[in-house]
Design an enzyme around this catalytic site. Structure first.
Site: not given
Length: 270
Positions: A12, A15, A19, A150
């Site tokens: 996940t 792109t 990752g 965060y």
């Protein structure tokens, strides 16, 4: 080069950045990979770059409907999987007085809730003896202004990894996390930052990191794949990939007064 022939993986937030680097390493080793991203432009760019070598799916980690749909897509495309790399995440710098209910829900909705239910939905598809890896953050520890929400959302992933590691022991599924420091990704961890801000972040990262440079997505990918396939007697750990930044290492040339935002800035945004 490591061989991942016959392995099947879901990434996940695959792109761009860390990752995408992990996806490319898996493909180079012969694995079959399905990757997700939310940003349509990044999804299309990944499709063009990877072509038929990978299954690129638009999916929003903040949407339970998308996560449910992902289960069906993975079932139809890959069937059983060996690795789930939960890398998608979001970040914003907001001090206590700036945080709104909407921004809080957005961050926790993707980073914590989305990650949790992605694992819950996909773990039935994992082969016994498989591996789950989360992307956490060096912001998990210490206190840096502007990073409360965060950091809290990423700390939740650290706890998830430990509990899931215990719960999945009967199936010998190992659950670990990588904790990046400053990494040279397209966003440097903060979506929408200007080119000038990114350059400043990168300069600050070199100054405060004991190894005097920032890391690369490939270096994070190697740590992910080590935990996934080589560290076969390791579960429930968080592996720092931060050049020593979060390890209390002090160098003679360390910046005497780094900005707290710079010290805390980590992790990729998908």
């Amino acid at each position: 080069m490591k061989s991942y022939a016959g392995k099947k993986a879901v990434v996940t937030g695959g792109t761009h950045g860390m990752g995408l680097a992990t996806v490319k390493a898996l493909l180079a080793g012969g694995a079959e990979v399905l990757l997700t991203g939310k940003n349509e432009r990044n999804v299309e760019a990944a499709r063009r770059e990877l072509g038929s070598r990978a299954h690129v799916v638009r999916s929003d980690m903040g949407s339970i409907a998308d996560i449910d749909a992902l289960f069906s897509i993975v079932t139809d495309t890959l069937g059983r999987i060996d690795l789930l790399f939960v890398n998608a995440g979001v970040a914003s710098l907001e001090t206590l007085d700036q945080v709104t209910e909407a921004s809080y829900d957005w961050t926790f909705g993707v980073n914590a809730k989305g990650a949790f239910f992605t694992v819950q939905r996909l773990v039935p598809l994992m082969r016994d003896g498989g591996a789950i890896v989360f992307t956490t953050s060096i912001a998990n520890e210490g206190g840096s202004p502007g990073m409360s929400v965060y950091a809290g959302s990423k700390a939740a992933l650290r706890s998830f990894a430990q509990v899931f590691a215990a719960e999945l022991l009967p199936r010998q599924i190992r659950v670990n996390a990588v904790s990046p420091g400053f990494i040279k990704t397209p966003t440097m961890g903060i979506a929408g930052a200007s080119a000038e801000a990114l350059a400043a972040f990168e300069q600050e990262g070199r100054a405060v990191t004991p190894m005097k440079r920032i890391g690369t997505p490939d270096e994070v990918a190697r740590a992910v794949l080590f935990l996934a396939f080589e560290a076969t007697f390791t579960t429930g750990v968080e592996l720092p990939v931060d050049g020593g930044l979060g390890q209390g290492i002090v160098t003679p040339h360390a910046s005497p007064d780094p900005s707290p935002d710079a010290v805390a800035l980590t992790s990729a945004v998908a």
